[in-house]
Design an enzyme around this catalytic site. Structure first.
Site, PDB file in Angstrom:
ATOM      1  N   PHE B  13      76.697  17.845  83.367  1.00 25.81           N
ATOM      2  CA  PHE B  13      75.414  17.838  84.071  1.00 25.81           C
ATOM      3  C   PHE B  13      74.464  18.915  83.538  1.00 25.81           C
ATOM      4  O   PHE B  13      73.279  18.663  83.355  1.00 25.81           O
ATOM      5  CB  PHE B  13      75.635  18.030  85.567  1.00 25.81           C
ATOM      6  CG  PHE B  13      76.265  16.837  86.228  1.00 25.81           C
ATOM      7  CD1 PHE B  13      75.512  15.708  86.501  1.00 25.81           C
ATOM      8  CD2 PHE B  13      77.614  16.835  86.574  1.00 25.81           C
ATOM      9  CE1 PHE B  13      76.084  14.600  87.106  1.00 25.81           C
ATOM     10  CE2 PHE B  13      78.194  15.730  87.179  1.00 25.81           C
ATOM     11  CZ  PHE B  13      77.431  14.609  87.444  1.00 25.81           C
ATOM     12  N   GLY B  14      74.973  20.118  83.280  1.00 23.95           N
ATOM     13  CA  GLY B  14      74.118  21.203  82.807  1.00 23.95           C
ATOM     14  C   GLY B  14      73.569  20.945  81.417  1.00 23.95           C
ATOM     15  O   GLY B  14      72.371  21.099  81.163  1.00 23.95           O
ATOM     16  N   VAL B  78      84.734  22.560  69.700  1.00 18.84           N
ATOM     17  CA  VAL B  78      84.285  23.914  69.360  1.00 18.84           C
ATOM     18  C   VAL B  78      85.463  24.863  69.511  1.00 18.84           C
ATOM     19  O   VAL B  78      86.226  24.775  70.485  1.00 18.84           O
ATOM     20  CB  VAL B  78      83.127  24.334  70.293  1.00 18.84           C
ATOM     21  CG1 VAL B  78      82.788  25.804  70.104  1.00 18.84           C
ATOM     22  CG2 VAL B  78      81.905  23.468  70.034  1.00 18.84           C
ATOM     23  N   GLU B 170      88.666  14.261  99.485  1.00 19.00           N
ATOM     24  CA  GLU B 170      88.298  12.908  99.063  1.00 19.00           C
ATOM     25  C   GLU B 170      89.498  12.154  98.497  1.00 19.00           C
ATOM     26  O   GLU B 170      89.693  10.975  98.781  1.00 19.00           O
ATOM     27  CB  GLU B 170      87.136  12.987  98.059  1.00 19.00           C
ATOM     28  CG  GLU B 170      85.870  13.470  98.775  1.00 19.00           C
ATOM     29  CD  GLU B 170      84.648  13.628  97.883  1.00 19.00           C
ATOM     30  OE1 GLU B 170      83.538  13.479  98.396  1.00 19.00           O
ATOM     31  OE2 GLU B 170      84.807  13.916  96.686  1.00 19.00           O
TER      32      GLU B 170
END
Lengths: 425, 425
Positions: B13-14, B78, B170
């Site tokens: 998301f970021g 990476v 959940e």
């Protein structure tokens, strides 16, 4: 439980149809499969090419018979049959006794005596095969994007499909469209239009089971999609990074096998006579010679059609056989006369070429182009099980038809970069 | 290419929000991720519990930016950063130079000094994690169906979730409904109603990030679904076939870990100071101390909210940070004043309990029950990317809501029976 016990091994089209046909009969039924799901194999190539999701072509077997309390499902691997004791032998030692046994265990790829090729040229029979092929194809594009050497880059962008039957034709068309339509805007260093898709067929024409003019049409339609079709070119070597066919060596990162199948080892379990493809030579009523209580059907059985040709290894044939076996069992239990020999009725041969063309050979009528594609699509949606799957697949197709985008382009579960051009797991 | 080069590591998301925010800026962008897809992690538990298909919560990264020619996507791992040379070091040796670097590499499960537990209690962060959990759960039911020993059968029907945060809650709700609704008619020897779902939380209450009355409501709602909630019970051992918590030993075939996370090794790559969870202690503008050209965001960064509490590791927080970083980069390139420190704005905390209840804590208003569930559902569909995924997920939910049947009950890619109660791969 003194009721007659029918054991069905294999939850493919033949096995399921047997169980369906036995609805209401005074039997209890046990289905044994080594997977928990029935697989709609005619659309498996669409999972391999990122068009459909895995769950769109598979159903949990026990879910399909949730409303049939007399049907029990076992997830287990069969390793033999004790025909004297009338027991199916499971690999975990928990054997299952039967009164009537139906073996519908299907087929795997065959490499014509070159089993070592399987590592380099995976085939397409299971969901795992499909996600493996999907992963290897998509990873090949990713590696090509980062490859500086032009020759290696072109090898990564070369996809070879061996076998010009319906599966090979459908794979080739779907890969060509993936490269030339779906992926065109996604890369910066490579031009997906330069992807080579090479379909190799040892015989003189692709789709040998179809009429000659349909083969010729399919050949042209594939070429229009950018597929190089090479007929009369038997493969003599599959290896890491290249394939040799018709004397030519082609550098490639991805080889897919769609050239032949070998029946499951049911004949060995039974000690029964088999043909060259390992299929059990059954009696006209689909029982095993000397064992009227054992039936073998589908891709595992060698049966002749009324015209003398072998019954083809396709879903409708397996279903017809499953229905016949159910009818025989019901007649026996009711003390009625047997329904006679199994008579195969060929309903037609179908193959798609990409998302706008198809060929259909009904025998009495031949169709091609987009009308054939629509009949193919509607027929396949009709044969899917359940409204849920029909809506989902129709939605997926509609979306791809309109936008060209495929939603299942996932690289998962794999060793990833390391495996391209190296042996498949 | 003399343009300013922004390298974004991580397509969560970021990372995606950073790239979105840089649209139109005079930069070229390279996204590096070790997977080819962006994952909608808030719905990953639904893949693990057979509600959604893998392709319904994932998008190919390069597809998302197909219309941004200045954005390049690299599938690579990476392994470090050379801050002096300003290069990202890839595991295949092809290093990527940067002008500005954004590290948004997320987090993995943390086992609080008990890394050996990971083998017995897999966590849920990737698509592979989800299909592994799905396979293990469904296989446990299959094995229970065939298990003659009552104690072993009950252990196979016991599912333990460790960690009472949103993910644990959940998962527990979805597993309870799987057992008590979806599977009830499918088995013949076991009664899925006898499934035990045990949610273990070390602290005094579940959902500690929510208001106390919402925690209490969620606790009761879970119990109504048949979940045993055990608070104040720290886990002291995870092993093959059992878990020890609060002094009690519970026999179980399936342990799932939702108790904590550890940041990715970005701090080590940079030689930067990190907090106990491994998160880089960044400056108020999200840059790394001493390196204004390097930003760290999302689950990899330790940032304080205006109220002094740490910014939570949730999608909206990562997105806000991505947006902030894009604004800072744009201001710098335009020679304008920096937009000031990052100010986190908490929009609310959400968690679902099964398919009819949820809790939402907006701070100023608290919601529970079915209105909360509907808001939760609509919000999540809204945040999915693209019409295609929204329709597919809405359809899946509608179907399950109406019929209780889950379409993605597939056991795939695994060692199957052998792995239950044994170490995860």
């Amino acid at each position: 439980m003194s009721e007659h016990h029918v054991v069905v091994v294999g939850a493919g089209f033949g096995g399921l149809e047997t169980v369906r046909g036995l609805a209401g009969a005074p039997v209890r039924i046990t289905i044994i499969d080594q997977r928990n799901h029935h697989l709609f194999q005619p659309l498996l190539y669409q999972v391999a090419t990122a068009i459909l999701a895995t769950s769109e072509v598979a159903w949990p077997v026990r879910y399909l018979f949730r409303d049939r309390p007399e049907v029990k499902t076992i997830l287990a691997t069969v390793q033999g049959v004790d025909t004297a004791k009338r027991e199916v032998l499971l690999s975990d030692g928990q054997n299952v006794p039967y009164d009537t046994l139906v073996l519908a265990t299907g087929a795997r790829h065959a490499y014509f005596g070159h089993d070592e090729w399987e590592r380099y040229a995976p085939g397409l029979k299971t969901l795992e095969d499909a996600t493996t092929i999907r992963r290897r194809m998509l990873t090949a594009f990713e590696l090509a994007e980062r490859e500086a050497d032009p020759a290696r880059r072109q090898a990564l962008l070369t996809f070879v499909i061996i076998g010009g039957g319906p599966t090979g034709v459908e794979l080739a068309g779907a890969i060509a469209e993936l490269a030339h339509v779906t992926l065109v805007k996604d890369f910066r260093n490579i031009d997906p239009h330069r992807t080579r898709v090479v379909l190799i067929e040892a015989g003189p024409r692709i789709l040998p089971g179809f009429a000659e003019d349909l083969s010729a049409y399919a050949h042209k339609a594939l070429e229009k999609l950018g597929v190089e079709v090479r007929t009369g070119a038997p493969v003599t070597e599959c290896a890491a990074g290249h394939v040799v066919f018709g004397g030519e060596t082609l550098a490639t990162g991805t080889i897919l096998w769609a050239a032949g199948v070998q029946a499951s080892p049911a004949a060995q379990w039974l000690g029964a006579e088999a043909d060259r493809a390992g299929r059990v030579k059954v009696e006209p009523d689909l029982t095993v010679p000397g064992h009227p209580e054992i039936f073998v059907i589908g891709d595992t059985a060698a049966v002749a059609a009324p015209d003398g040709k072998p019954v083809p290894g396709i879903a409708p044939a397996a279903k017809q056989q499953g229905g016949h076996v159910a009818a025989v069992i019901k007649a026996r239990l009711a003390g009625k006369a047997a329904p006679g020999p199994f008579l195969y009725k060929h309903s037609g041969s179908l193959a798609t070429i990409g998302k706008r063309a198809a060929v259909i050979d009904f025998g009495w009528i031949k169709l091609r182009g987009w009308p054939a594609w629509w009949i193919w699509g509607i027929a396949h949606i009709f044969f899917l099980i359940g409204t849920r799957h029909r809506i989902a697949v129709a939605l997926s197709w509609l979306w791809i038809y309109m936008t060209g985008h495929r939603s299942a382009r996932l690289i998962t579960q794999g060793r990833g970069r390391e495996e391209i051009g190296s042996p498949a797991e």
